[in-house]
Design a protein around this motif. Structure first.
Motif, PDB file in Angstrom:
ATOM      1  N   SER A 117       0.821  -1.207   0.000  1.00  0.00           N
ATOM      2  CA  SER A 117       0.000   0.000   0.000  1.00  0.00           C
ATOM      3  C   SER A 117       0.860   1.264   0.000  1.00  0.00           C
ATOM      4  CB  SER A 117      -0.935  -0.005   1.212  1.00  0.00           C
ATOM      5  OG  SER A 117      -1.913  -1.017   1.100  1.00  0.00           O
ATOM      6  N   LEU A 118       1.867   1.313   0.877  1.00  0.00           N
ATOM      7  CA  LEU A 118       2.713   2.506   0.931  1.00  0.00           C
ATOM      8  C   LEU A 118       3.450   2.728  -0.383  1.00  0.00           C
ATOM      9  CD1 LEU A 118       4.214   2.272   4.528  1.00  0.00           C
ATOM     10  CD2 LEU A 118       2.482   3.876   3.712  1.00  0.00           C
ATOM     11  N   GLY A 119       3.892   1.636  -1.018  1.00  0.00           N
ATOM     12  CA  GLY A 119       4.553   1.768  -2.312  1.00  0.00           C
ATOM     13  C   GLY A 119       3.633   2.377  -3.352  1.00  0.00           C
ATOM     14  N   ARG A 120       2.389   1.935  -3.369  1.00  0.00           N
ATOM     15  CA  ARG A 120       1.423   2.492  -4.321  1.00  0.00           C
ATOM     16  C   ARG A 120       1.111   3.956  -4.002  1.00  0.00           C
ATOM     17  NH1 ARG A 120      -2.173  -1.317  -6.622  1.00  0.00           N
ATOM     18  NH2 ARG A 120      -0.983  -3.084  -7.413  1.00  0.00           N
ATOM     19  N   TYR A 121       1.009   4.282  -2.713  1.00  0.00           N
ATOM     20  CA  TYR A 121       0.729   5.674  -2.353  1.00  0.00           C
ATOM     21  C   TYR A 121       1.858   6.590  -2.833  1.00  0.00           C
ATOM     22  CZ  TYR A 121      -2.581   3.516   1.008  1.00  0.00           C
ATOM     23  OH  TYR A 121      -3.566   2.779   1.603  1.00  0.00           O
ATOM     24  N   ARG A 122       3.092   6.124  -2.677  1.00  0.00           N
ATOM     25  CA  ARG A 122       4.225   6.940  -3.129  1.00  0.00           C
ATOM     26  C   ARG A 122       4.204   7.116  -4.649  1.00  0.00           C
ATOM     27  NH1 ARG A 122       6.932   3.583   0.889  1.00  0.00           N
ATOM     28  NH2 ARG A 122       7.290   4.846   2.763  1.00  0.00           N
ATOM     29  N   PRO A 144       1.623   6.905 -13.898  1.00  0.00           N
ATOM     30  CA  PRO A 144       0.393   6.483 -14.585  1.00  0.00           C
ATOM     31  C   PRO A 144      -0.022   5.054 -14.272  1.00  0.00           C
ATOM     32  CG  PRO A 144       2.211   6.728 -16.138  1.00  0.00           C
ATOM     33  CD  PRO A 144       2.671   7.319 -14.845  1.00  0.00           C
ATOM     34  N   ARG A 145       0.891   4.232 -13.798  1.00  0.00           N
ATOM     35  CA  ARG A 145       0.535   2.850 -13.482  1.00  0.00           C
ATOM     36  C   ARG A 145      -0.454   2.753 -12.328  1.00  0.00           C
ATOM     37  NH1 ARG A 145       6.418   0.492 -12.575  1.00  0.00           N
ATOM     38  NH2 ARG A 145       6.536   2.538 -11.556  1.00  0.00           N
ATOM     39  N   VAL A 146      -0.494   3.747 -11.467  1.00  0.00           N
ATOM     40  CA  VAL A 146      -1.407   3.700 -10.325  1.00  0.00           C
ATOM     41  C   VAL A 146      -2.486   4.777 -10.375  1.00  0.00           C
ATOM     42  CG1 VAL A 146       0.309   2.612  -8.841  1.00  0.00           C
ATOM     43  CG2 VAL A 146       0.100   5.102  -8.849  1.00  0.00           C
ATOM     44  N   LEU A 147      -2.438   5.671 -11.373  1.00  0.00           N
ATOM     45  CA  LEU A 147      -3.488   6.689 -11.505  1.00  0.00           C
ATOM     46  C   LEU A 147      -4.785   6.094 -12.034  1.00  0.00           C
ATOM     47  CD1 LEU A 147      -1.495   9.715 -12.975  1.00  0.00           C
ATOM     48  CD2 LEU A 147      -2.231   9.369 -10.602  1.00  0.00           C
ATOM     49  N   LEU A 148      -4.716   4.975 -12.747  1.00  0.00           N
ATOM     50  CA  LEU A 148      -5.895   4.256 -13.264  1.00  0.00           C
ATOM     51  C   LEU A 148      -6.758   5.123 -14.174  1.00  0.00           C
ATOM     52  CD1 LEU A 148      -7.048   2.373 -10.003  1.00  0.00           C
ATOM     53  CD2 LEU A 148      -5.176   1.818 -11.574  1.00  0.00           C
ATOM     54  N   PRO A 169       2.816   7.145   9.439  1.00  0.00           N
ATOM     55  CA  PRO A 169       3.798   6.879   8.371  1.00  0.00           C
ATOM     56  C   PRO A 169       4.937   5.979   8.832  1.00  0.00           C
ATOM     57  CG  PRO A 169       4.056   9.108   9.208  1.00  0.00           C
ATOM     58  CD  PRO A 169       2.807   8.565   9.838  1.00  0.00           C
ATOM     59  N   THR A 170       5.111   5.808  10.143  1.00  0.00           N
ATOM     60  CA  THR A 170       6.171   4.917  10.630  1.00  0.00           C
ATOM     61  C   THR A 170       5.715   3.466  10.694  1.00  0.00           C
ATOM     62  OG1 THR A 170       5.625   5.163  12.993  1.00  0.00           O
ATOM     63  CG2 THR A 170       7.082   6.821  12.009  1.00  0.00           C
ATOM     64  N   HIS A 171       4.438   3.235  10.469  1.00  0.00           N
ATOM     65  CA  HIS A 171       3.922   1.853  10.381  1.00  0.00           C
ATOM     66  C   HIS A 171       4.151   1.388   8.944  1.00  0.00           C
ATOM     67  CE1 HIS A 171       0.182  -0.983  10.293  1.00  0.00           C
ATOM     68  NE2 HIS A 171       1.319  -1.649  10.358  1.00  0.00           N
ATOM     69  N   THR A 172       5.193   0.590   8.733  1.00  0.00           N
ATOM     70  CA  THR A 172       5.649   0.305   7.371  1.00  0.00           C
ATOM     71  C   THR A 172       5.620  -1.170   6.989  1.00  0.00           C
ATOM     72  OG1 THR A 172       7.950   0.187   8.130  1.00  0.00           O
ATOM     73  CG2 THR A 172       7.141   2.338   7.347  1.00  0.00           C
ATOM     74  N   SER A 173       5.163  -2.053   7.866  1.00  0.00           N
ATOM     75  CA  SER A 173       5.189  -3.467   7.515  1.00  0.00           C
ATOM     76  C   SER A 173       3.995  -4.191   8.121  1.00  0.00           C
ATOM     77  CB  SER A 173       6.488  -4.120   8.003  1.00  0.00           C
ATOM     78  OG  SER A 173       6.574  -4.065   9.406  1.00  0.00           O
ATOM     79  N   GLY A 174       3.806  -5.418   7.645  1.00  0.00           N
ATOM     80  CA  GLY A 174       2.709  -6.245   8.143  1.00  0.00           C
ATOM     81  C   GLY A 174       1.486  -6.176   7.258  1.00  0.00           C
ATOM     82  N   PRO A 175       0.428  -6.912   7.616  1.00  0.00           N
ATOM     83  CA  PRO A 175      -0.796  -6.897   6.815  1.00  0.00           C
ATOM     84  C   PRO A 175      -1.526  -5.570   6.949  1.00  0.00           C
ATOM     85  CG  PRO A 175      -1.124  -8.161   8.824  1.00  0.00           C
ATOM     86  CD  PRO A 175       0.334  -7.819   8.779  1.00  0.00           C
ATOM     87  N   ASP A 176      -2.217  -5.193   5.894  1.00  0.00           N
ATOM     88  CA  ASP A 176      -3.025  -3.981   5.938  1.00  0.00           C
ATOM     89  C   ASP A 176      -4.356  -4.276   6.616  1.00  0.00           C
ATOM     90  OD1 ASP A 176      -3.047  -1.266   5.493  1.00  0.00           O
ATOM     91  OD2 ASP A 176      -2.896  -1.421   3.326  1.00  0.00           O
TER      92      ASP A 176
END
Length: 274
Positions: free
Chosen positions: A30-35, A42-46, A73-80
């Motif tokens: 999720s954080l990768g996509r948000y960045r 354009p790959r994530v703008l849909l 923002p410091t929560h960076t790992s684990g399941p969403d």
């Protein structure tokens, strides 16, 4: 789960099927996509062209409100996490818009970038809307669309299964879901809407879908409602900016059977048969 679902039963199903609550989507994803969205990749703008800047901090706040994900923002790992109560509230509004379409006998277009998981959910809606008098649109059947993938440009064909549009491997025909491919691209919905306009209409009064189907339609000024996972910020940004009417937060890639109770819940809420 047969018959009318109570809200408590639906909530238990969402958590048990991992549609909401702790989901398979990871925080890292999720954080990768948000960045990427913040960088307007354009790959994530849909297909969405955001009206304003959406830095990571703003996206976290938005996704926290809409999905219930952590805004830290410091929560960076684990399941969403997706809050099941937010899912149910959005699903109620999603259902109400479908009921309005049925009452008006509006032309509708349904399309999915997740045919393996979501085809049956949308097909149930298409069947019910058709029975209620809504024209379920199927323009551009068989038209080929060039899609950019990480493996290069791939040519896919537009197809429909029970009134639901998807991209398929070229050469695959028939009524089964075989050959349906995953896509985030808005090119399919642009192709479909252009074909409908070139043929003199009708154009949809409502688009029901996900990924580029919903965002691409909303960007073109066609009202759209959507399902979206916690790692896809574009539909939620589209809703925040007024281009999508409703977005239901849930995991969009669990087994197809897990969405049947949601389809029945939606149709029961607005008195449509299935």
């Amino acid at each position: 789960m047969d018959g009318v679902l109570a809200t408590g039963e639906l909530r238990a199903h969402l958590i048990g099927a991992r549609l909401a609550g702790t989901i398979a989507t990871t925080r890292e994803q999720s954080l990768g996509r948000y960045r990427l969205f913040a960088a307007r990749d354009p790959r994530v703008l849909l297909g969405l062209d955001p009206e304003r800047e959406w830095p990571l901090s703003a996206l976290l706040r938005l996704m926290g409100r809409k999905c219930g994900v952590s805004v830290d923002p410091t929560h960076t790992s684990g399941p969403d996490m997706i809050d099941p109560d937010r899912t149910i509230a959005a699903l109620d509004r999603f259902a109400d818009r479908i009921g309005l379409a049925a009452g008006r006998a509006e032309p509708v277009l349904l399309g999915t970038g997740h045919p393996q998981a979501l085809l049956e959910f949308y097909a149930g809606l298409a069947d019910a809307l058709s029975a209620a008098g809504c024209p379920v649109l199927t323009p551009a059947y068989g038209v080929r669309v060039d899609i950019a993938t990480r493996f290069g440009v791939r040519t896919r064909a537009l197809g429909y299964v029970r009134g639901v549009a998807m991209l398929r491997e070229t050469g695959v025909r028939g009524a089964s879901g075989a050959g349906g491919v995953h896509t985030h691209s808005p090119l399919p919905v642009r192709t479909v809407l252009a074909a409908a306009a070139d043929a003199g209409g009708p154009l949809p009064g409502l688009v029901i879908g996900d990924h580029g189907w919903a965002c691409g339609a909303g960007q073109l000024g066609i009202e759209a409602i959507a399902l979206a996972d916690s790692d896809d910020p574009a539909p939620f940004v589209g809703q925040a900016e007024g281009r999508l009417s409703e977005v239901v937060p849930l995991d969009d890639a669990v087994p197809a059977a897990s969405y049947r109770p949601l389809m029945r819940y939606v149709l029961d809420r607005v008195g449509l048969s299935y």
